[in-house]
Design an enzyme around this catalytic site. Structure first.
Site, PDB file in Angstrom:
ATOM      1  CE  LYS A  83      36.315  55.774  25.773  1.00  0.00           C
ATOM      2  NZ  LYS A  83      36.684  55.902  27.240  1.00  0.00           N
TER       3      LYS A  83
HETATM    4  O1  G3P Z   1      35.307  55.500  30.294  1.00  0.00           O
HETATM    5  C1  G3P Z   1      34.736  56.762  30.417  1.00  0.00           C
HETATM    6  C2  G3P Z   1      33.439  56.904  31.341  1.00  0.00           C
HETATM    7  O2  G3P Z   1      33.421  55.708  32.051  1.00  0.00           O
HETATM    8  C3  G3P Z   1      33.726  58.045  32.521  1.00  0.00           C
HETATM    9  O3  G3P Z   1      33.299  57.791  33.911  1.00  0.00           O
HETATM   10  O4  G3P Z   1      32.978  58.322  36.252  1.00  0.00           O
HETATM   11  O5  G3P Z   1      34.330  59.794  34.737  1.00  0.00           O
HETATM   12  O6  G3P Z   1      31.853  59.463  34.496  1.00  0.00           O
HETATM   13  P1  G3P Z   1      33.080  58.834  35.031  1.00  0.00           P
END
Ligand code: G3P
Length: 214
Positions: A83
């Site tokens: 990533k």
């Molecule tokens: O994989 C990372 C992504 O899904 C982040 O999610 O909830 O931290 O915005 P969030």
């Protein structure tokens, strides 16, 4: 539509993998820190549970550092997807790693133009963060709509991995638009399955079956 778990918690991964619906796992530095684990150890543990793409995020931000980490991650297993952040340096690292056959997931995407740049650099996955767009009082799903339209026009091989999912409707709308993958926190798996009418209906069937067996 492939369903990925967005977590580094082993118990959750085991639980939902047992349901037979987990096609892959995404992690990031925040999820690894939250789980309080060593990244390499945890990614290798996840690889033992799920036979599918497992994303491991680099910690470096310069091209050399990202390529070095990416090569290390790629050597762990063929299912590891490196990533990388969507920056000019991330694009360069993507191009280099892809030329070596290492798989790449470009993260922190907030516009269709960023997604196209990543596709052109050969990324396997692009990860638009729709919940964080919603958090800015903009419409995250319209980003997916734009991306799927552009993908149809140009036929990119890169898969659209919808990330930062906050509720089950995000998943359903992503499927209606034809996105390839949704990565979601564990609780969304429960929410996708839950319907009160199923519970009410089952309780009634159980009650009636007791009557007929009496
Ligand atoms: O994989 C990372 C992504 O899904 C982040 O999610 O909830 O931290 O915005 P969030």
């Amino acid at each position: 539509m492939k369903f990925f778990l967005d977590t580094a918690e082993l118990e959750d991964i085991k639980k939902y993998a047992a349901w037979g619906v987990v096609d892959g796992v995404t992690t990031n530095p925040s999820l690894i820190a939250k789980a309080g684990v060593d990244q390499e150890t945890r990614i290798k543990e996840i690889l033992e549970i799920v036979d599918g793409p497992i994303s491991s995020e680099v910690n470096a931000t310069d091209v050399e550092g990202m390529v070095e980490e990416g090569r290390k991650f790629g050597a762990w297993h063929e299912n590891v997807f490196v990533k990388l952040p969507t920056t000019p340096e991330g694009l360069q690292a993507c191009k280099i790693l892809r030329s070596e056959g290492i798989k790449v997931n470009m993260t922190l995407i907030f516009s269709v133009s960023q997604a196209v740049m990543c596709a052109k650099a050969g990324a396997n996955f692009v990860s638009p963060f729709i919940g964080r767009v919603d958090d800015m009082s903009q419409d995250g799903m319209s980003l997916i709509e734009e991306m799927t339209q552009v993908w149809m026009n140009y036929g990119f091989d890169t898969e659209i991995l919808v990330a930062s999912i906050r509720h089950p409707r995000h998943v359903v709308d992503s499927m209606r638009l034809g996105a390839d993958i949704a990565t979601m926190p564990p609780k969304i798996f429960d929410q996708l399955m839950k319907h009160p009418l199923t519970d009410i209906g089952l309780a009634k069937f159980i009650e009636d079956s007791k009557k007929s067996q009496a």
